[in-house]
Design a protein around this motif. Structure first.
Motif, PDB file in Angstrom:
ATOM      1  N   ALA A   8     -10.100  21.851  17.754  1.00 41.98           N
ATOM      2  CA  ALA A   8      -9.104  21.004  18.414  1.00 41.98           C
ATOM      3  C   ALA A   8      -9.578  19.560  18.527  1.00 41.98           C
ATOM      4  O   ALA A   8      -8.831  18.622  18.219  1.00 41.98           O
ATOM      5  N   LEU A   9     -10.823  19.367  18.949  1.00 45.10           N
ATOM      6  CA  LEU A   9     -11.328  18.002  19.120  1.00 45.10           C
ATOM      7  C   LEU A   9     -11.414  17.263  17.790  1.00 45.10           C
ATOM      8  O   LEU A   9     -11.037  16.085  17.694  1.00 45.10           O
ATOM      9  N   LEU A  10     -11.883  17.947  16.754  1.00 42.34           N
ATOM     10  CA  LEU A  10     -12.004  17.291  15.449  1.00 42.34           C
ATOM     11  C   LEU A  10     -10.646  17.039  14.822  1.00 42.34           C
ATOM     12  O   LEU A  10     -10.416  15.973  14.225  1.00 42.34           O
ATOM     13  N   GLU A  11      -9.728  17.994  14.971  1.00 44.65           N
ATOM     14  CA  GLU A  11      -8.421  17.786  14.345  1.00 44.65           C
ATOM     15  C   GLU A  11      -7.615  16.710  15.051  1.00 44.65           C
ATOM     16  O   GLU A  11      -6.949  15.897  14.404  1.00 44.65           O
ATOM     17  N   VAL A  12      -7.640  16.694  16.369  1.00 50.02           N
ATOM     18  CA  VAL A  12      -6.930  15.638  17.090  1.00 50.02           C
ATOM     19  C   VAL A  12      -7.487  14.276  16.692  1.00 50.02           C
ATOM     20  O   VAL A  12      -6.729  13.310  16.511  1.00 50.02           O
ATOM     21  N   SER A  13      -8.804  14.176  16.538  1.00 49.23           N
ATOM     22  CA  SER A  13      -9.398  12.914  16.082  1.00 49.23           C
ATOM     23  C   SER A  13      -8.865  12.526  14.710  1.00 49.23           C
ATOM     24  O   SER A  13      -8.512  11.365  14.461  1.00 49.23           O
ATOM     25  N   GLY A  14      -8.786  13.515  13.811  1.00 46.59           N
ATOM     26  CA  GLY A  14      -8.264  13.238  12.476  1.00 46.59           C
ATOM     27  C   GLY A  14      -6.796  12.869  12.481  1.00 46.59           C
ATOM     28  O   GLY A  14      -6.368  11.971  11.735  1.00 46.59           O
ATOM     29  N   PHE A  15      -6.025  13.526  13.323  1.00 44.43           N
ATOM     30  CA  PHE A  15      -4.594  13.235  13.361  1.00 44.43           C
ATOM     31  C   PHE A  15      -4.326  11.848  13.932  1.00 44.43           C
ATOM     32  O   PHE A  15      -3.457  11.121  13.441  1.00 44.43           O
ATOM     33  N   VAL A  16      -5.064  11.473  14.966  1.00 44.61           N
ATOM     34  CA  VAL A  16      -4.919  10.124  15.520  1.00 44.61           C
ATOM     35  C   VAL A  16      -5.329   9.083  14.482  1.00 44.61           C
ATOM     36  O   VAL A  16      -4.684   8.030  14.337  1.00 44.61           O
ATOM     37  N   LEU A  17      -6.396   9.357  13.729  1.00 44.26           N
ATOM     38  CA  LEU A  17      -6.803   8.457  12.649  1.00 44.26           C
ATOM     39  C   LEU A  17      -5.711   8.352  11.592  1.00 44.26           C
ATOM     40  O   LEU A  17      -5.416   7.252  11.089  1.00 44.26           O
ATOM     41  N   ASN A  18      -5.094   9.479  11.250  1.00 45.99           N
ATOM     42  CA  ASN A  18      -4.018   9.471  10.261  1.00 45.99           C
ATOM     43  C   ASN A  18      -2.841   8.627  10.733  1.00 45.99           C
ATOM     44  O   ASN A  18      -2.271   7.838   9.964  1.00 45.99           O
ATOM     45  N   ARG A  19      -2.465   8.764  12.004  1.00 52.26           N
ATOM     46  CA  ARG A  19      -1.375   7.952  12.558  1.00 52.26           C
ATOM     47  C   ARG A  19      -1.713   6.464  12.484  1.00 52.26           C
ATOM     48  O   ARG A  19      -0.871   5.638  12.134  1.00 52.26           O
ATOM     49  N   TRP A  20      -2.954   6.128  12.819  1.00 54.84           N
ATOM     50  CA  TRP A  20      -3.358   4.730  12.803  1.00 54.84           C
ATOM     51  C   TRP A  20      -3.312   4.167  11.383  1.00 54.84           C
ATOM     52  O   TRP A  20      -2.856   3.041  11.173  1.00 54.84           O
TER      53      TRP A  20
ATOM     54  N   CYS B  28      -9.344  17.262   3.691  1.00 51.41           N
ATOM     55  CA  CYS B  28     -10.758  16.871   3.743  1.00 51.41           C
ATOM     56  C   CYS B  28     -11.376  17.196   5.099  1.00 51.41           C
ATOM     57  O   CYS B  28     -12.479  17.766   5.178  1.00 51.41           O
ATOM     58  N   LEU B  29     -10.677  16.847   6.177  1.00 49.44           N
ATOM     59  CA  LEU B  29     -11.197  17.148   7.508  1.00 49.44           C
ATOM     60  C   LEU B  29     -11.240  18.647   7.770  1.00 49.44           C
ATOM     61  O   LEU B  29     -12.155  19.143   8.434  1.00 49.44           O
ATOM     62  N   GLY B  30     -10.252  19.377   7.247  1.00 53.08           N
ATOM     63  CA  GLY B  30     -10.263  20.832   7.401  1.00 53.08           C
ATOM     64  C   GLY B  30     -11.456  21.462   6.701  1.00 53.08           C
ATOM     65  O   GLY B  30     -12.103  22.364   7.237  1.00 53.08           O
ATOM     66  N   LEU B  31     -11.754  20.983   5.495  1.00 58.70           N
ATOM     67  CA  LEU B  31     -12.917  21.497   4.756  1.00 58.70           C
ATOM     68  C   LEU B  31     -14.220  21.166   5.476  1.00 58.70           C
ATOM     69  O   LEU B  31     -15.115  22.016   5.601  1.00 58.70           O
TER      70      LEU B  31
END
Length: 418
Positions: free
Chosen positions: A144-156, A380-383
Motif C-alpha cells: 500500500a505504501l509503495l503503490e500510493v507513492s507510485g500513484f501520486v508520482l504518476n498523477r504529478w 515497473c513499480l509492481g515488479l
C-alpha cells in the motif's frame, strides 16, 4: 484441534505498524494543519461531507466486503482492507500535500484532500485483490505504501508534463491498480497456484457478504465519480452522477445476460454479479469528462459489462496458465479492461467533439502518452515491489495455509486447551 501455523508476526507486524503510526503523528504535528477557509471554492461543510462519507463507505465497506467471497478468509478480507486503507490514506495526505508544504511550509487538510487521499488508497486496495489470501498483513502494508507513492508520482507526472486535469489523472486509479496488481502476482507466483488451492473456494454465506460489498459499491459509485467535479459547475456534476448511474444500470443488466449466456447450465454466476456489474462505473469514470449524452454512458456501460463478464469467465484461467498470474479477484476483468475501455471511449468522444484537426491530433498524442506512462510506471513499480517482497524475511504463508483466517486471527473457540 486448531491447525498449527507458522510463528506469529509479532516481531514484524507490530513494530512496523507502531513505527509508521508514530512517524505519521510526528509529521502531522509538525507540518499538517486543518484548513479553515471551507468556502474558498464555493463549497460548504454540509454540502461536501455527504460526498466524503459516500467515498468512505465505498473504500471501507465496499472494497472490504467485496473480498469476503472466500469461505475462510472473511475476517482477513475486511480487517486487512481497513488496516491498509487507514495507513494508505494517512500516507497519501502527506504525499499529496508535498507541493503545498514546499511553498507554504504546511500541508492543509480538508474534506477534499481526505477524499483525494482515500481515492489514492483505493488504487492500493484494488491491487491487493490480486494477492488476496496469499500474503500476510506486513506484505499488504508495504504494498500500500509503495503503490500510493507510485500513484501520486504518476498523477504529478501527468499533470505536470502532459497537463492532464486533476480529475482525469486520479480516475486512472483503476488502470494503475490493475496493472500494478498483475505485476505483483506475476512476481509472487506460487507453483501451487496451477492447481486450485484447497481453501480457495466460496459458499452461499461468503458470497452473500461479498454481494453486500458489491451493492455498497454500486450504490455509491456516482458519488465516487462526481466528488471531485468542480462544485461551481453544477451541470457537470449532475451530468457525472447521471452518466455513472446509467452506465451502472446498463452494466448490471448486461452482466446478468452475458453470465447466463456463457454458463453451460444457463445460470447466473455469483462472481459475475459481484464484480462485473461495477464495470460500467469504472469505464464511465475514466471517460467522464467527455461523456455528455445519456446514450454514450449507456453504451460504455454495455460494452464494459460484456468485456468484464467474458473476461471473468475465461481470461482468469488463461492468465494463470499462460502467464502464471494467479489473480484471485480477477482485477484485469473488473478494473483493467473497463479502465482501458473508458480511456478509449474518452479518446474517441473527445476527437469527435473537436472541430479543429490539429487540436484533435494533439489531444490524441497526449492522451496516448498518459496511458503509456500510467501502465509503464505501474508495471515497473509492481515488479520492483514484488522482487522486494519475494524475500523469505517477510514470512509469506505456506501454500496449505493460504486463504485461511486462522493464520492471522485468534478465535477463542478454537484455542487448544493445555
Amino acid at each position: 484441534m486448531a491447525p498449527r501455523y507458522a510463528p506469529s508476526l509479532r516481531s514484524r507486524l507490530a513494530p512496523l505498524l507502531l513505527l509508521l503510526q508514530i512517524g505519521f503523528i510526528v509529521i502531522y504535528a509538525l507540518y499538517v494543519e486543518i484548513g479553515s477557509n471551507i468556502k474558498a471554492d464555493g463549497t460548504t461543510f454540509s454540502s461536501s461531507y455527504p460526498e466524503f462519507q459516500d467515498v468512505n463507505v465505498m473504500v471501507i465497506l465496499g472494497f472490504g466486503f467485496l473480498g469476503t467471497f472466500l469461505v475462510r478468509y472473511g475476517y482477513s478480507a475486511t480487517g486487512f482492507n481497513l488496516l491498509v486503507a487507514a495507513m494508505a490514506t494517512q500516507w497519501a495526505v502527506i504525499l499529496n500535500g508535498m507541493e503545498l508544504w514546499y511553498y507554504r511550509g504546511k500541508i492543509r487538510v480538508d474534506l477534499r484532500s481526505l477524499v483525494v487521499a482515500e481515492m489514492c488508497a483505493a488504487s492500493a486496495l484494488i491491487s491487493i485483490g490480486a494477492l488476496l489470501g496469499k500474503t500476510n498483513p506486513v506484505h499488504l502494508v508495504f504494498i500500500a505504501l509503495l503503490e500510493v507513492s507510485g500513484f501520486v508520482l504518476n498523477r504529478w507526472l501527468l499533470q505536470t508534463l502532459l497537463m492532464v486535469p486533476a480529475v482525469n489523472s486520479i480516475m486512472l486509479l483503476h488502470t494503475f491498480g490493475a496493472f500494478f496488481g498483475l505485476a505483483l502476482t506475476w512476481i509472487l507466483f506460487r507453483k501451487g497456484s496451477l492447481q486450485p488451492f484447497e481453501k480457495e473456494k466460496f459458499d452461499r454465506q461468503a458470497g452473500l457478504f461479498s454481494m453486500l460489498g458489491s451493492v455498497f459499491l454500486w450504490m455509491f459509485w456516482p458519488s465516487f465519480n462526481s466528488v471531485l467535479v468542480d462544485h461551481r459547475s453544477p451541470g457537470r456534476k449532475l451530468g457525472a452522477v447521471c452518466s455513472t448511474y446509467l452506465a451502472l444500470a446498463v452494466s448490471a443488466v448486461t452482466a446478468a445476460a452475458v453470465s447466463v449466456l456463457s454458463s453451460p447450465k444457463g445460470k447466473l454466476h455469483p462472481i459475475h454479479m459481484q464484480s462485473c456489474i461495477l464495470a460500467g462505473g469504472v469505464a464511465v469514470g475514466v471517460s467522464m469528462s467527455a461523456v455528455h449524452q445519456p446514450w454514450e454512458a449507456m453504451t460504455i456501460g454495455f460494452t464494459a459489462a460484456v468485456l468484464s463478464t467474458i473476461g471473468s469467465r475465461y481470461l482468469k484461467t488463461h492468465m494463470l496458465l499462460a502467464f502464471e498470474c494467479h489473480d484471485t479477484r480477477a482485477l484485469l476483468s473488473t478494473h483493467g479492461l473497463p479502465g482501458l475501455l473508458g480511456w478509449l471511449a474518452h479518446l474517441l468522444l473527445q476527437i469527435k467533439a473537436c472541430d479543429d484537426p490539429t487540436v484533435a491530433v494533439r489531444f490524441a498524442v497526449l492522451h496516448i502518452c498518459s496511458l503509456l506512462i500510467t501502465i509503464s510506471l505501474s508495471l515497473c513499480l509492481g515488479l520492483m515491489t514484488g522482487l522486494l517482497l519475494k524475500w523469505n524475511f517477510w514470512r509469506p504463508p505456506q501454500d496449505n495455509k493460504c486463504f485461511d483466517d486462522q493464520a492471522f486471527w485468534e478465535f477463542p473457540h478454537l484455542a487448544v486447551k493445555k
